[in-house]
Design a protein around this motif. Structure first.
Motif, PDB file in Angstrom:
ATOM      1  N   THR A  34     -42.632  13.951  61.230  1.00  0.00           N
ATOM      2  CA  THR A  34     -43.752  13.022  61.032  1.00  0.00           C
ATOM      3  C   THR A  34     -43.278  11.729  60.373  1.00  0.00           C
ATOM      4  O   THR A  34     -43.668  10.627  60.786  1.00  0.00           O
ATOM      5  CB  THR A  34     -44.841  13.676  60.169  1.00  0.00           C
ATOM      6  OG1 THR A  34     -45.310  14.868  60.800  1.00  0.00           O
ATOM      7  CG2 THR A  34     -46.015  12.715  59.971  1.00  0.00           C
ATOM      8  N   ASP A  35     -42.420  11.868  59.364  1.00  0.00           N
ATOM      9  CA  ASP A  35     -41.893  10.687  58.677  1.00  0.00           C
ATOM     10  C   ASP A  35     -41.044   9.833  59.619  1.00  0.00           C
ATOM     11  O   ASP A  35     -41.124   8.599  59.601  1.00  0.00           O
ATOM     12  CB  ASP A  35     -41.064  11.113  57.467  1.00  0.00           C
ATOM     13  CG  ASP A  35     -41.919  11.729  56.365  1.00  0.00           C
ATOM     14  OD1 ASP A  35     -43.134  11.464  56.348  1.00  0.00           O
ATOM     15  OD2 ASP A  35     -41.365  12.477  55.534  1.00  0.00           O
ATOM     16  N   LEU A  36     -40.243  10.484  60.439  1.00  0.00           N
ATOM     17  CA  LEU A  36     -39.416   9.748  61.404  1.00  0.00           C
ATOM     18  C   LEU A  36     -40.275   9.042  62.446  1.00  0.00           C
ATOM     19  O   LEU A  36     -39.985   7.907  62.853  1.00  0.00           O
ATOM     20  CB  LEU A  36     -38.431  10.697  62.086  1.00  0.00           C
ATOM     21  CG  LEU A  36     -37.328  11.281  61.198  1.00  0.00           C
ATOM     22  CD1 LEU A  36     -36.485  12.284  61.985  1.00  0.00           C
ATOM     23  CD2 LEU A  36     -36.446  10.183  60.633  1.00  0.00           C
ATOM     24  N   LEU A  37     -41.340   9.716  62.884  1.00  0.00           N
ATOM     25  CA  LEU A  37     -42.264   9.102  63.840  1.00  0.00           C
ATOM     26  C   LEU A  37     -42.953   7.894  63.215  1.00  0.00           C
ATOM     27  O   LEU A  37     -43.124   6.854  63.886  1.00  0.00           O
ATOM     28  CB  LEU A  37     -43.304  10.129  64.289  1.00  0.00           C
ATOM     29  CG  LEU A  37     -44.389   9.610  65.251  1.00  0.00           C
ATOM     30  CD1 LEU A  37     -43.758   9.130  66.551  1.00  0.00           C
ATOM     31  CD2 LEU A  37     -45.431  10.697  65.522  1.00  0.00           C
ATOM     32  N   LEU A  38     -43.314   8.018  61.941  1.00  0.00           N
ATOM     33  CA  LEU A  38     -43.967   6.904  61.247  1.00  0.00           C
ATOM     34  C   LEU A  38     -43.041   5.697  61.165  1.00  0.00           C
ATOM     35  O   LEU A  38     -43.457   4.559  61.428  1.00  0.00           O
ATOM     36  CB  LEU A  38     -44.384   7.353  59.843  1.00  0.00           C
ATOM     37  CG  LEU A  38     -45.061   6.293  58.961  1.00  0.00           C
ATOM     38  CD1 LEU A  38     -46.336   5.785  59.621  1.00  0.00           C
ATOM     39  CD2 LEU A  38     -45.358   6.868  57.590  1.00  0.00           C
ATOM     40  N   LEU A  39     -41.778   5.943  60.828  1.00  0.00           N
ATOM     41  CA  LEU A  39     -40.819   4.851  60.763  1.00  0.00           C
ATOM     42  C   LEU A  39     -40.611   4.209  62.130  1.00  0.00           C
ATOM     43  O   LEU A  39     -40.481   2.989  62.248  1.00  0.00           O
ATOM     44  CB  LEU A  39     -39.481   5.366  60.216  1.00  0.00           C
ATOM     45  CG  LEU A  39     -39.438   5.712  58.727  1.00  0.00           C
ATOM     46  CD1 LEU A  39     -38.097   6.341  58.379  1.00  0.00           C
ATOM     47  CD2 LEU A  39     -39.680   4.471  57.872  1.00  0.00           C
ATOM     48  N   LYS A  40     -40.584   5.049  63.159  1.00  0.00           N
ATOM     49  CA  LYS A  40     -40.393   4.533  64.510  1.00  0.00           C
ATOM     50  C   LYS A  40     -41.566   3.670  64.950  1.00  0.00           C
ATOM     51  O   LYS A  40     -41.386   2.599  65.553  1.00  0.00           O
ATOM     52  CB  LYS A  40     -40.216   5.698  65.488  1.00  0.00           C
ATOM     53  CG  LYS A  40     -39.962   5.261  66.926  1.00  0.00           C
ATOM     54  CD  LYS A  40     -39.750   6.457  67.837  1.00  0.00           C
ATOM     55  CE  LYS A  40     -39.508   6.017  69.275  1.00  0.00           C
ATOM     56  NZ  LYS A  40     -39.305   7.181  70.182  1.00  0.00           N
ATOM     57  N   GLU A  41     -42.776   4.111  64.643  1.00  0.00           N
ATOM     58  CA  GLU A  41     -43.969   3.362  65.049  1.00  0.00           C
ATOM     59  C   GLU A  41     -44.143   2.075  64.241  1.00  0.00           C
ATOM     60  O   GLU A  41     -44.764   1.126  64.717  1.00  0.00           O
ATOM     61  CB  GLU A  41     -45.212   4.242  64.891  1.00  0.00           C
ATOM     62  CG  GLU A  41     -45.266   5.419  65.853  1.00  0.00           C
ATOM     63  CD  GLU A  41     -45.312   4.972  67.300  1.00  0.00           C
ATOM     64  OE1 GLU A  41     -46.010   3.980  67.592  1.00  0.00           O
ATOM     65  OE2 GLU A  41     -44.642   5.601  68.142  1.00  0.00           O
TER      66      GLU A  41
END
Length: 228
Positions: free
Chosen positions: A137-144
């Motif tokens: 989730t944290d990685l997805l947030l950074l990506k978005e």
């Protein structure tokens, strides 16, 4: 003839070494501020804690703090009798980097927090429905949020490379050691050499433009790699 005159004047103020000092200070302080500011901004958005609203307001206040105030604070901390006097950071590039990091971090933190407060809740809900773990989730947030984070970092870099007040107080504007392009321009102005000062200012803008183009190029390359 004109080139020789410019070389003599630029040699007098140490412009060539000032370019290297400027790049070292701006790039290093921006990198440190990007790491700290992004981390703190995401933490402030993610967690609820007593005094959170006060922390957000303090950060927003620090986003607009006069750089000369930060410079004076760092000067008092790093002077011989100050708490950090033993580190001998006063009148060094490292001390200037410290001052710049203090100035830029709240800017990046505030921008990242604002972006995250708008987008992070929806991203976390989506990630949860997809069964993603905390790290995913944290990685997805950074990506978005990468475009918003990139813009925040560019803003911080622009503040760093154009700074005068804090750099002058902490660095001392020492030729060949702590003199930056902005302090060199200030020196030329005080000497009444306006044309050369303007020339140096244009050179500073060109440098910032080139670095911006390089950053855009690498960001575009990264996006193309993700599409394959």
């Amino acid at each position: 003839m004109l080139k020789t005159l410019f070389d003599e004047i630029f040699s007098d103020v140490g412009v060539y070494s000032a370019i290297l000092v400027t790049l070292r200070m701006a790039v290093t302080s921006t990198f440190l501020s990007a790491v700290l500011g992004t981390f703190l901004g995401l933490v402030m958005e993610r967690y609820s804690f007593p005094g959170k609203r006060l922390a957000v307001r303090i950060n927003r206040t620090l986003m607009g703090v006069p750089p000369v105030v930060v410079g004076l604070l760092v000067y008092m901390l790093t002077m011989r009798r100050g708490p950090l006097g033993k580190l001998e950071l006063l009148f060094t590039v490292e001390g200037m980097i410290l001052a710049q990091t203090i100035i830029i971090t709240p800017i990046i933190c505030g921008m990242v927090y604002t972006y995250a407060a708008k987008t992070a809740p929806g991203i976390r809900v989506f990630a949860k429905t997809m069964g993603a773990g905390k790290l995913q989730t944290d990685l997805l947030l950074l990506k978005e949020m990468k475009h918003e984070i990139y813009f925040a970092v560019v803003t911080g870099f622009g503040r760093s490379i154009s700074e005068v007040g804090a750099v002058m107080l902490v660095g001392g504007n020492i030729k060949g050691h702590t003199r930056t392009m902005t302090t060199a321009i200030s020196l030329l102005k005080s000497q009444g050499i306006f044309t050369e000062g303007l020339t140096l200012g244009i050179l500073l803008l060109i440098m910032a433009f080139i670095l911006q183009c390089m950053a855009d190029f690498f960001r575009k390359e990264s996006q193309e790699d993700e599409n394959y």
